[in-house]
Design a protein around this motif. Sequence first.
Motif, PDB file in Angstrom:
ATOM      1  N   GLY A  34      -6.303  -8.650   4.499  1.00 28.52           N
ATOM      2  CA  GLY A  34      -5.585  -7.718   5.670  1.00 28.52           C
ATOM      3  C   GLY A  34      -4.439  -7.087   5.013  1.00 28.52           C
ATOM      4  O   GLY A  34      -3.605  -7.670   4.162  1.00 28.52           O
ATOM      5  N   PHE A  46      -0.162  -5.942  12.539  1.00 24.78           N
ATOM      6  CA  PHE A  46      -1.326  -5.502  11.976  1.00 24.78           C
ATOM      7  C   PHE A  46      -1.819  -4.028  11.587  1.00 24.78           C
ATOM      8  O   PHE A  46      -1.429  -3.314  12.236  1.00 24.78           O
ATOM      9  CB  PHE A  46      -2.583  -6.179  12.727  1.00 24.78           C
ATOM     10  CG  PHE A  46      -3.669  -5.915  12.212  1.00 24.78           C
ATOM     11  CD1 PHE A  46      -4.877  -5.022  12.907  1.00 24.78           C
ATOM     12  CD2 PHE A  46      -4.553  -6.630  11.091  1.00 24.78           C
ATOM     13  CE1 PHE A  46      -6.201  -4.697  12.525  1.00 24.78           C
ATOM     14  CE2 PHE A  46      -5.794  -6.206  10.753  1.00 24.78           C
ATOM     15  CZ  PHE A  46      -6.590  -5.378  11.512  1.00 24.78           C
ATOM     16  N   ALA A  49      -7.983  -4.751   8.225  1.00 21.94           N
ATOM     17  CA  ALA A  49      -8.404  -5.929   7.577  1.00 21.94           C
ATOM     18  C   ALA A  49     -10.048  -5.494   7.156  1.00 21.94           C
ATOM     19  O   ALA A  49     -10.691  -4.696   7.818  1.00 21.94           O
ATOM     20  CB  ALA A  49      -8.668  -7.073   8.310  1.00 21.94           C
TER      21      ALA A  49
END
Length: 126
Positions: A34, A46, A49
Motif C-alpha cells: 500500500g 490511503f 494498494a
Amino acid sequence: VQLQASGGGLVQPGGSLRLSCTTSGRTFKVGATGWFRQAPGKEREFVAAIRWNDGHRSYADAVKGRFTISRDIAKNMAYLQMNNLRPEDTAVYYCAVTPRSWNTGSLPREDLYDNWGQGTLVTVSS
C-alpha cells in the motif's frame, strides 16, 4: 524486513513522478503493498494498494485516473506512477506491506499493514 520508499522530489503542477518501494531483509511474503501519504498538518491517508497474487488494485478517489500502482514480483518492488500532479498531492509518501492478501474493502486500512518504510517527500509547486 526493511522498506525503502524513494523517488520523491519537487515537481511542477501537471508533472509526473514515479515512487519506488524496495523490500529487503529476511524473506517476507508480500500479500499486498500500500501507498499512503501524510500532508502537513493532516492525518495519514490511503493512496493506493496492490494485491500481489492477482494484481488487483485499489485507489483513493482523489488519485483515480492520475496514479497507477504496480509491482515487480521478481524484484520484490512496488511502484507508484503519479501523473498530472497537483499542489494538494504534496505530502510524505509511505509504502507499507502486509503478508496477507486482503479483500478489496480492506486494502485501504493502514492498520492491516505490518511493515512501513520511512517515506519520501513529494512537493508539487510552481
